[in-house]
Design a protein around this motif. Sequence first.
Motif, PDB file in Angstrom:
ATOM      1  N   CYS A  38      34.600  30.582  25.837  1.00  0.00           N
ATOM      2  CA  CYS A  38      33.561  31.112  26.944  1.00  0.00           C
ATOM      3  C   CYS A  38      32.721  32.288  26.565  1.00  0.00           C
ATOM      4  O   CYS A  38      33.160  33.151  25.644  1.00  0.00           O
ATOM      5  CB  CYS A  38      34.551  31.731  28.024  1.00  0.00           C
ATOM      6  N   ASP A  39      31.741  32.361  27.203  1.00  0.00           N
ATOM      7  CA  ASP A  39      30.617  33.659  26.905  1.00  0.00           C
ATOM      8  C   ASP A  39      31.225  35.101  27.680  1.00  0.00           C
ATOM      9  O   ASP A  39      30.965  36.062  27.179  1.00  0.00           O
ATOM     10  CB  ASP A  39      29.409  33.030  27.368  1.00  0.00           C
ATOM     11  N   VAL A  65      36.812  32.699  34.986  1.00  0.00           N
ATOM     12  CA  VAL A  65      37.462  33.417  36.061  1.00  0.00           C
ATOM     13  C   VAL A  65      38.951  33.604  35.990  1.00  0.00           C
ATOM     14  O   VAL A  65      39.541  32.547  35.717  1.00  0.00           O
ATOM     15  CB  VAL A  65      37.119  33.093  37.436  1.00  0.00           C
ATOM     16  N   ILE A  66      39.452  34.773  35.463  1.00  0.00           N
ATOM     17  CA  ILE A  66      40.945  34.921  35.456  1.00  0.00           C
ATOM     18  C   ILE A  66      41.362  35.859  36.359  1.00  0.00           C
ATOM     19  O   ILE A  66      40.613  36.607  37.120  1.00  0.00           O
ATOM     20  CB  ILE A  66      41.199  35.450  34.028  1.00  0.00           C
ATOM     21  N   ASP A  94      38.470  24.150  38.373  1.00  0.00           N
ATOM     22  CA  ASP A  94      39.768  25.261  38.435  1.00  0.00           C
ATOM     23  C   ASP A  94      40.954  24.726  37.747  1.00  0.00           C
ATOM     24  O   ASP A  94      41.464  23.530  38.195  1.00  0.00           O
ATOM     25  CB  ASP A  94      40.106  25.097  40.475  1.00  0.00           C
ATOM     26  N   GLU A  95      41.356  25.319  36.752  1.00  0.00           N
ATOM     27  CA  GLU A  95      42.411  25.096  36.100  1.00  0.00           C
ATOM     28  C   GLU A  95      42.224  23.628  35.424  1.00  0.00           C
ATOM     29  O   GLU A  95      43.075  22.762  35.891  1.00  0.00           O
ATOM     30  CB  GLU A  95      43.700  25.504  36.470  1.00  0.00           C
ATOM     31  N   ILE A 101      28.737  26.578  33.430  1.00  0.00           N
ATOM     32  CA  ILE A 101      29.970  26.167  33.796  1.00  0.00           C
ATOM     33  C   ILE A 101      30.884  27.512  34.111  1.00  0.00           C
ATOM     34  O   ILE A 101      30.609  28.530  33.554  1.00  0.00           O
ATOM     35  CB  ILE A 101      30.472  25.460  32.406  1.00  0.00           C
ATOM     36  N   LEU A 102      31.590  27.305  35.061  1.00  0.00           N
ATOM     37  CA  LEU A 102      32.764  28.231  35.680  1.00  0.00           C
ATOM     38  C   LEU A 102      33.701  27.626  35.472  1.00  0.00           C
ATOM     39  O   LEU A 102      34.115  26.577  36.022  1.00  0.00           O
ATOM     40  CB  LEU A 102      32.013  28.619  37.046  1.00  0.00           C
ATOM     41  N   ILE A 103      34.687  28.418  34.774  1.00  0.00           N
ATOM     42  CA  ILE A 103      36.170  27.860  34.666  1.00  0.00           C
ATOM     43  C   ILE A 103      37.292  28.681  35.118  1.00  0.00           C
ATOM     44  O   ILE A 103      37.358  29.911  34.520  1.00  0.00           O
ATOM     45  CB  ILE A 103      36.310  27.258  33.368  1.00  0.00           C
ATOM     46  N   VAL A 104      38.036  28.155  35.942  1.00  0.00           N
ATOM     47  CA  VAL A 104      39.365  29.060  36.410  1.00  0.00           C
ATOM     48  C   VAL A 104      40.076  28.940  35.293  1.00  0.00           C
ATOM     49  O   VAL A 104      40.788  27.634  35.222  1.00  0.00           O
ATOM     50  CB  VAL A 104      39.773  28.880  37.740  1.00  0.00           C
ATOM     51  N   THR A 105      41.013  29.822  34.674  1.00  0.00           N
ATOM     52  CA  THR A 105      42.121  29.460  33.958  1.00  0.00           C
ATOM     53  C   THR A 105      42.936  30.702  33.760  1.00  0.00           C
ATOM     54  O   THR A 105      42.608  31.613  34.261  1.00  0.00           O
ATOM     55  CB  THR A 105      41.200  29.320  32.614  1.00  0.00           C
TER      56      THR A 105
END
Lengths: 286, 266
Positions: free
Chosen positions: A213-214, A38-39, A170-171, A199-203
């Motif tokens: 990431c996919d 998530v950007i 989250d980051e 996996i959900l990753i805020v970056t």
Amino acid sequence: MPIEFEHVSYIYSDGTPFRYVALSDVNLNIEEGKMTAVIGRTGSGKSTLVQHLNALLLPSEGKVKVLDRVIEAGSKPKQLKSLRGQVGLVFQFPEYQLFEETVLKDVAFGPKNFGVSEADAAEKARKALKLVGLDESYEQRSPLELSGGQKRRVAIAGILAMDPSVIVLDEPTAGLDPQGTVDMMKLFRELNKKHGKTILIVTHDMEQVFTFCDNVIVMENGKPRISATVGEFFKDSSLCREMDILPPALIRMKDALREKGFRFDGNVNDMNALAGAIVKQVKKHG
Amino acid sequence: MGNITLGRYIPLDSPVHKLDPRAKIMAMLLVLVAIFFPAGWLGYGIIFLAVSFMIILSKLSFNFIWKSMKPMMFMMFFLFIINCLVLKTGTPLLTIGKFAIYSDAVKQTLYIVVRLLLMIMITTCLTATTKPLDLTLGIEDLLSPFGKIGVPSHEIAMLISIALRFIPDLIDETQRIIKAQESRGVDLKEGKIMERIMAVLSLIVPLFVSAFQRAEDLANAMEARGYAPGEPRTRYKVLKMRRSDWLLLLGAALLLAGMIFLAFFA
């Protein structure tokens, strides 16, 4: 079972002069078993979005479907604890949540809260510590005397020990050194590939998105502006430029080479492939 | 947390906002003293009009003042009950069986309620129109004459402004830690005693750690910029009394004199 957002809005301090719409009419589908980034800019609603996944925030409007749960605006969902055990959320700078006397106890705190026995919790904690790269010598130390990077690992282990099927971060690499960052991202990728975790990753780091990431979701003004696979998003730099995002180095390199007359197909996605493609084309021209 | 209006600064552009904080603090003290003279309903009426004039001048809405009074309502009700039970003089107004409410109980309560309301109006008028930092500057200046007898006015003012500065940060931090621990399965609302104690512990320890960390960072940042308490310092903002400030003080002094006159000579 994927994670779905249907017409979700979230409003902070509704009914006061400080009212703030953080999410407005979000429709989103997050694939199971994938690693999704998530950007978006600061204040675009990323953190608000991810806090809906374990019901820390309940939608002001619309509904969120997570695993087998449906959380609807207006309803007062019960048994949120079980959901929180299945969806592990790691906050920004999670090292500030450490409080126990020893690292092992702190990591075991999560599983114990979800009703795992003392011995089993310690066992899970040991496994989680090993995953994040901390050996037995750390178990009995106070989490408060560790370095910043080690604290971060302990805090992340604290969530992994709960063995959630969805992990939201989250980051997670903010403020880590470059090696620590890569190690951390490799760990998440492994959890995703080997253990099948969603996996959900805020970056903010496009290199991470591109390399690990996919899928990618771009948030803008409380709405997902783009939801695409990483391959589609980084096909060339046009989408990035449109979003005012600096594309990953490899994409910029490809762009610069294209301008000089090189041609690449879609499979050139890492350094080796790029080097190979360049060599091939240079040889052809003799 | 977002609904507390008592003591909150409201940024508006009004003549009252522009007044010198020292003048405002002094005027508030004078009027607070004036309220405590038994000047009767006429006196309270005059004070009420004067304070209302200030509120209108400061562009604050009466709704806002009303909101700051609400938390006091419970206390006033409690006071009324105590007075009814204790004061048995005057004429009985209402008799329920053996129990009677006497006129003096009502009168006494009304006096206290009116005094409290006036006090809240005045203090709200001060805090809502003066930035916390200006307020501490004013307090520092007003305390400085007491420096001769060993009152560390600058240190006190610095303490207050740092404390005020940290309140919103700590509220944010608490909420963040609550969320982080809830994600680890902490249940703050339910659970057995031991679980609850653990839950509170899991909030307090990180909160203290981060508060101390912040304090240390701030202390270092201040020292790095050469701050030393007690050293003579210049100020970015120099307070200056203008004609309107003296007028305010004069008005407050007149009000006080008027109340003394009403209480003892009228």
